[in-house]
Scaffold this motif. Structure first.
Motif, PDB file in Angstrom:
ATOM      1  N   TRP A  18      62.766 -87.045  20.955  1.00 30.07           N
ATOM      2  CA  TRP A  18      62.986 -85.793  21.667  1.00 30.07           C
ATOM      3  C   TRP A  18      63.896 -84.910  20.833  1.00 30.07           C
ATOM      4  O   TRP A  18      64.916 -85.353  20.328  1.00 30.07           O
ATOM      5  N   CYS A  19      63.541 -83.648  20.692  1.00 26.58           N
ATOM      6  CA  CYS A  19      64.380 -82.690  19.979  1.00 26.58           C
ATOM      7  C   CYS A  19      65.160 -81.885  21.010  1.00 26.58           C
ATOM      8  O   CYS A  19      64.572 -81.242  21.884  1.00 26.58           O
ATOM      9  N   ASP A  20      66.481 -81.940  20.915  1.00 26.80           N
ATOM     10  CA  ASP A  20      67.336 -81.215  21.853  1.00 26.80           C
ATOM     11  C   ASP A  20      67.392 -79.723  21.543  1.00 26.80           C
ATOM     12  O   ASP A  20      67.804 -78.937  22.384  1.00 26.80           O
ATOM     13  N   TRP A  21      66.963 -79.308  20.367  1.00 26.47           N
ATOM     14  CA  TRP A  21      67.031 -77.893  20.018  1.00 26.47           C
ATOM     15  C   TRP A  21      65.836 -77.120  20.561  1.00 26.47           C
ATOM     16  O   TRP A  21      65.986 -76.062  21.132  1.00 26.47           O
ATOM     17  N   HIS A  22      64.625 -77.640  20.372  1.00 25.24           N
ATOM     18  CA  HIS A  22      63.473 -76.930  20.951  1.00 25.24           C
ATOM     19  C   HIS A  22      63.050 -77.537  22.287  1.00 25.24           C
ATOM     20  O   HIS A  22      62.100 -77.073  22.905  1.00 25.24           O
ATOM     21  N   GLU A  23      63.776 -78.554  22.701  1.00 29.24           N
ATOM     22  CA  GLU A  23      63.579 -79.212  24.002  1.00 29.24           C
ATOM     23  C   GLU A  23      62.144 -79.682  24.193  1.00 29.24           C
ATOM     24  O   GLU A  23      61.481 -79.358  25.175  1.00 29.24           O
ATOM     25  N   GLY A  24      61.685 -80.475  23.215  1.00 33.17           N
ATOM     26  CA  GLY A  24      60.335 -81.010  23.293  1.00 33.17           C
ATOM     27  C   GLY A  24      60.198 -82.294  22.498  1.00 33.17           C
ATOM     28  O   GLY A  24      61.115 -82.694  21.778  1.00 33.17           O
ATOM     29  N   ARG A  45      72.745 -85.929  20.443  1.00 30.41           N
ATOM     30  CA  ARG A  45      71.822 -84.802  20.264  1.00 30.41           C
ATOM     31  C   ARG A  45      70.948 -85.082  19.053  1.00 30.41           C
ATOM     32  O   ARG A  45      71.446 -85.448  17.996  1.00 30.41           O
ATOM     33  N   CYS A  51      63.451 -77.956  13.206  1.00 28.97           N
ATOM     34  CA  CYS A  51      64.700 -77.418  13.773  1.00 28.97           C
ATOM     35  C   CYS A  51      65.876 -77.661  12.829  1.00 28.97           C
ATOM     36  O   CYS A  51      66.747 -76.806  12.687  1.00 28.97           O
TER      37      CYS A  51
END
Length: 64
Positions: A18-24, A45, A51
């Protein structure tokens, strides 16, 4: 012979992070930061490769 409709579970390596920056979801997510808290669990994170490149994020293992 009996037919089954059950599909086997996906192998563990098929799991995406999961990428916390693009939330996907992301297959390239790596740990970027760990935020410790006084009580309760800390926060981690993760960021995917695009990202990290776009925001110049450095993986946690490569930080000074």
């Amino acid at each position: 012979m009996q037919k089954t409709t059950h599909t086997p579970a996906a192998p563990a390596e098929a799991w995406t992070g999961w990428c916390d920056w693009h939330e996907g979801p992301s297959g390239t997510a790596v740990l970027i930061s760990v935020i410790e808290q006084c009580s309760g669990p800390g926060i981690t994170r993760y960021a995917c490769a695009p990202c990290r490149e776009q925001r110049r994020l450095v993986p946690y293992t490569q930080q000074p």
